[in-house]
Design an enzyme around this catalytic site. Structure first.
Site, PDB file in Angstrom:
ATOM      1  N   LYS A  53      -9.504 -46.729 -61.094  1.00 33.40           N
ATOM      2  CA  LYS A  53      -8.565 -45.628 -60.721  1.00 33.40           C
ATOM      3  C   LYS A  53      -8.803 -44.293 -61.357  1.00 33.40           C
ATOM      4  CE  LYS A  53      -5.187 -49.093 -59.452  1.00 33.40           C
ATOM      5  NZ  LYS A  53      -3.936 -49.964 -59.777  1.00 33.40           N
ATOM      6  N   GLN A  97       0.203 -50.595 -64.802  1.00 32.07           N
ATOM      7  CA  GLN A  97      -0.533 -51.835 -64.129  1.00 32.07           C
ATOM      8  C   GLN A  97       0.221 -52.874 -64.419  1.00 32.07           C
ATOM      9  OE1 GLN A  97      -3.799 -51.223 -62.643  1.00 32.07           O
ATOM     10  NE2 GLN A  97      -3.425 -53.199 -61.835  1.00 32.07           N
ATOM     11  N   ASP A 120       3.005 -45.781 -57.004  1.00 34.27           N
ATOM     12  CA  ASP A 120       2.747 -47.052 -56.703  1.00 34.27           C
ATOM     13  C   ASP A 120       3.708 -47.305 -55.413  1.00 34.27           C
ATOM     14  OD1 ASP A 120       0.590 -48.391 -57.291  1.00 34.27           O
ATOM     15  OD2 ASP A 120       1.541 -49.118 -59.006  1.00 34.27           O
TER      16      ASP A 120
END
Ligand code: NAD
Length: 308
Positions: A53, A97, A120
């Site tokens: 990422k 994460q 997200d």
């Protein structure tokens, strides 16, 4: 022969659009959009995802910052960091994460990220906006699924779509996006009876079960479109591990188009994260036109398909 939908090429196309938007913001005198990634502990798979990422951010000019915290970080300290990032005007996107260590309440942590910076799309506010069709940040993998699908079927009105899997991160948001696109949606799961027959009726199958090679050739009607979200690491006969999707790829050559694994949905997930970060930055900078996840209705170029 089924067309193979090239997720890598479509992701590159999206990255170009994202980079152009970043350049536009910088040219207008804004700072480049900033994404902060939080990693708690040393889960090897998470380390790989975070590295990917961060590297992807560099390609499109997004500023990225990493917060690596030890596995024994307290929930209180993690929440304090998120609170500080929520208030930081240079941070436009925050990604924590998962999985988080067991002593941390993941739902509480994801809820503590400001919905405006929740790239997200997991915050209940964004989930609610998605399910009511009122904008918000759309989760990355479902957004990528829609883009791949629209590259084959730009107008999904009235199409019969079967979604296999009903998770909060893939199945349910995909189903909501499909309903928004006026498709007729059947959501199935592990307890669904007669799944092969249900799939055989479908114009489109979105397989997100995490069950390797679940969808067999005889489950698929001629000319159907298949988006394979599943990724399972499996040991082959040669002892080497390989990635396998939820679809028996070799058996679905009578389909109209199919995504490969790897190289289908996977690359789109990261490209959509970058697009979401720019969308969040544009919203925070007061550009009201960026309400919705990088306009997935804008179908990617069909030349991105190759024949098997
Ligand atoms: P999950 O385990 O949370 O949910 C799986 C869903 O599939 C459940 O609703 C379950 O009922 C259903 N299911 C499982 N086995 C089934 C079967 N045999 N028949 C019918 N339904 C079945 O999984 P998830 O997080 O939604 O992920 C699904 C898959 O997608 C996994 O392989 C995951 O690795 C992959 N994934 C890929 C990406 C990507 O970027 N490509 C992103 C997220 C998830």
């Amino acid at each position: 022969m089924a067309d193979i939908i090239d997720g890598r090429a479509i992701a590159r196309q999206l990255d170009e659009k994202t980079k152009a938007q970043v350049d536009e913001l910088v040219a207008a005198g804004h700072s480049a959009p900033g994404l902060t990634v939080i990693l708690v502990g040393e889960d090897p798979a998470s380390e790989v995802y975070v590295r990917r990422k961060i590297k992807a951010c560099e390609k499109v000019g997004i500023r990225s910052t990493e917060h690596r915290l030890p596995a024994d970080t307290s929930q209180e300290d993690l929440l304090a960091l998120i609170d500080q990032l929520n208030k930081d005007e240079d941070v436009h996107g925050i990604l924590c994460q998962v999985p988080l260590p067991d002593h941390i309440d993941t739902r509480l942590v994801l809820r503590s990220i400001s919905p405006e910076k929740d790239v997200d799309g997991f915050h209940p506010v964004n989930v609610g906006r998605l399910s009511t069709g009122t904008g918000g940040i759309v989760p990355c993998t479902p957004l990528g699924v829609m883009m791949l699908l629209k590259s084959v079927i730009p107008d999904l009105t009235g199409k019969d779509v079967v979604v296999i899997g009903k998770s909060n991160i893939v199945g349910k948001p995909v189903a909501n996006l499909l309903l928004d696109a006026e498709a007729t949606v059947t959501v199935t799961h592990i307890y669904t009876e007669g799944l092969p027959e249900i799939c055989r009726q479908a114009d489109v199958i979105v397989a997100a079960a995490g069950a390797p090679e679940l969808v067999k050739g005889h489950w698929v009607k001629d000319g159907a479109v298949i988006i394979d979200v599943g990724i399972t690491r499996k040991e082959g006969e040669d002892g080497k591990t390989k990635l396998v999707g939820d679809v028996k790829f070799d058996e679905v050559q009578h389909a109209k188009a199919v995504t490969p694994v790897p190289g289908g949905v996977g690359p789109m997930t990261i490209a959509c994260l970058l697009a979401n970060t720019v969308q969040a930055a544009r919203n925070l900078m007061g550009y009201g036109d960026a309400e919705r996840g990088d306009d997935y209705a804008d179908a990617p170029d069909r030349s991105m398909h190759t024949t098997a």
